[in-house]
Design a protein around this motif. Sequence first.
Motif, PDB file in Angstrom:
ATOM      1  N   THR A  98       1.416  44.921  32.585  1.00 42.08           N
ATOM      2  CA  THR A  98       1.108  43.700  33.419  1.00 42.08           C
ATOM      3  C   THR A  98      -0.402  43.043  33.474  1.00 42.08           C
ATOM      4  O   THR A  98      -0.925  42.156  34.003  1.00 42.08           O
ATOM      5  CB  THR A  98       1.401  43.954  34.919  1.00 42.08           C
ATOM      6  OG1 THR A  98       0.774  45.234  35.306  1.00 42.08           O
ATOM      7  CG2 THR A  98       2.866  44.468  35.087  1.00 42.08           C
ATOM      8  N   THR A  99      -1.219  44.028  32.423  1.00 42.67           N
ATOM      9  CA  THR A  99      -2.433  43.365  32.351  1.00 42.67           C
ATOM     10  C   THR A  99      -2.569  41.829  31.675  1.00 42.67           C
ATOM     11  O   THR A  99      -1.641  42.004  30.363  1.00 42.67           O
ATOM     12  CB  THR A  99      -3.490  44.175  31.566  1.00 42.67           C
ATOM     13  OG1 THR A  99      -3.579  45.606  32.512  1.00 42.67           O
ATOM     14  CG2 THR A  99      -5.075  43.750  31.516  1.00 42.67           C
ATOM     15  N   PRO A 100      -3.234  41.023  31.742  1.00 43.52           N
ATOM     16  CA  PRO A 100      -3.229  39.673  31.122  1.00 43.52           C
ATOM     17  C   PRO A 100      -3.594  39.854  29.657  1.00 43.52           C
ATOM     18  O   PRO A 100      -4.431  40.981  29.227  1.00 43.52           O
ATOM     19  CB  PRO A 100      -4.474  38.955  31.775  1.00 43.52           C
ATOM     20  CG  PRO A 100      -4.456  39.179  33.350  1.00 43.52           C
ATOM     21  CD  PRO A 100      -4.194  40.642  33.001  1.00 43.52           C
ATOM     22  N   LYS A 101      -2.892  39.046  28.772  1.00 36.34           N
ATOM     23  CA  LYS A 101      -3.418  39.251  27.244  1.00 36.34           C
ATOM     24  C   LYS A 101      -4.805  39.159  27.115  1.00 36.34           C
ATOM     25  O   LYS A 101      -5.288  39.998  25.985  1.00 36.34           O
ATOM     26  CB  LYS A 101      -2.625  38.238  26.512  1.00 36.34           C
ATOM     27  CG  LYS A 101      -1.102  38.293  26.556  1.00 36.34           C
ATOM     28  CD  LYS A 101      -0.354  37.298  25.496  1.00 36.34           C
ATOM     29  CE  LYS A 101       1.147  37.634  25.683  1.00 36.34           C
ATOM     30  NZ  LYS A 101       2.006  36.616  24.988  1.00 36.34           N
ATOM     31  N   GLU A 102      -5.656  38.221  27.637  1.00 37.59           N
ATOM     32  CA  GLU A 102      -7.065  38.007  27.483  1.00 37.59           C
ATOM     33  C   GLU A 102      -7.683  39.352  27.783  1.00 37.59           C
ATOM     34  O   GLU A 102      -9.096  39.622  27.374  1.00 37.59           O
ATOM     35  CB  GLU A 102      -7.420  36.997  28.233  1.00 37.59           C
ATOM     36  CG  GLU A 102      -7.246  36.957  29.599  1.00 37.59           C
ATOM     37  CD  GLU A 102      -6.192  36.064  29.902  1.00 37.59           C
ATOM     38  OE1 GLU A 102      -6.149  35.872  31.192  1.00 37.59           O
ATOM     39  OE2 GLU A 102      -5.182  36.355  29.371  1.00 37.59           O
ATOM     40  N   CYS A 103      -7.152  40.238  28.540  1.00 32.35           N
ATOM     41  CA  CYS A 103      -7.997  41.638  29.123  1.00 32.35           C
ATOM     42  C   CYS A 103      -7.317  42.755  28.168  1.00 32.35           C
ATOM     43  O   CYS A 103      -7.705  43.943  28.405  1.00 32.35           O
ATOM     44  CB  CYS A 103      -7.557  41.673  30.306  1.00 32.35           C
ATOM     45  SG  CYS A 103      -8.303  40.701  31.407  1.00 32.35           S
ATOM     46  N   GLY A 104      -6.309  42.580  27.178  1.00 32.22           N
ATOM     47  CA  GLY A 104      -5.881  43.581  26.211  1.00 32.22           C
ATOM     48  C   GLY A 104      -4.779  43.964  26.435  1.00 32.22           C
ATOM     49  O   GLY A 104      -4.166  45.071  25.989  1.00 32.22           O
ATOM     50  N   GLY A 105      -3.845  43.431  27.764  1.00 30.37           N
ATOM     51  CA  GLY A 105      -2.565  43.764  27.929  1.00 30.37           C
ATOM     52  C   GLY A 105      -1.518  42.912  27.377  1.00 30.37           C
ATOM     53  O   GLY A 105      -1.669  42.202  26.296  1.00 30.37           O
ATOM     54  N   LEU A 106      -0.187  43.254  27.701  1.00 26.61           N
ATOM     55  CA  LEU A 106       0.736  42.460  27.279  1.00 26.61           C
ATOM     56  C   LEU A 106       1.152  41.195  27.886  1.00 26.61           C
ATOM     57  O   LEU A 106       1.908  40.445  27.496  1.00 26.61           O
ATOM     58  CB  LEU A 106       2.281  43.494  27.232  1.00 26.61           C
ATOM     59  CG  LEU A 106       2.034  44.652  26.347  1.00 26.61           C
ATOM     60  CD1 LEU A 106       3.253  45.506  26.469  1.00 26.61           C
ATOM     61  CD2 LEU A 106       1.636  44.433  25.068  1.00 26.61           C
TER      62      LEU A 106
END
Length: 246
Positions: free
Chosen positions: A16-24
């Motif tokens: 659930t972490t935003p893509k810009e923070c390395g998540g999916l």
Amino acid sequence: DTVSGADCLVAWDHVTTPKECGGLGVRDLNIQNRCLLLKLIHCLYSASESSWAAWVQEHADIATLEGDISGDHWETISALQPAYMELTTGRLSEELPALYSHAIKPATSVRTVLSDGLRAHLQPRLTRVPEAELQCAQSWISNVTLQDGPDRRCSPLIDADNKLRTSPIYKLLLCSATAESADHLIFKCPIAASFWQALGIALPVDISTRRPWLVPCLASIPERHHDSFIHLCCWMIWKHRNEFIF
């Protein structure tokens, strides 16, 4: 039906972490639901043509959301009201903390306080500091004139067409729900980062709470007060975070 935590290849927090923070970048439905419920609350406090908002305003005091309404859905909405207030208004409780501590009913509406007078809503005996803050509050509201039209909330999260934008709110709530290190809270969190940027401070890439002396000095702050200034900035970020979460 048969999957277990041991079979998952990626932790849910990372999913659930935003893509810009390395998540999916997969939406957390619980947080997304809270954002959409905030839009419902916004209908109550804005010039909305919502039939639901008109019905609620007839059955509840929108200053406190207390009234002849019950149910799990309404309780969930009521629990989110402090978050909405934090997102859309400046808080006198932060500007006048000593006076606020003497308030009898902190949730009383502005109209009621202005019609009754500030002293009618305070403890009868004020010490020196809240008495001084009372004078300040009275000077602030002396030129306030209430209008009969609907309330208009003020917030950078509200568009020109008076609609509450949930996308940045989602990121705020998601940021508060994920694992947080001291460095993330004070320097990396979007809110913290915008705070330092607003001060005109460009943080170095390797900044951390273990090396606060790397925060550049401001020309407007005397060098001998720099350390105290940085510690106060960190303290205000921490206070804001707790106010918003709790």
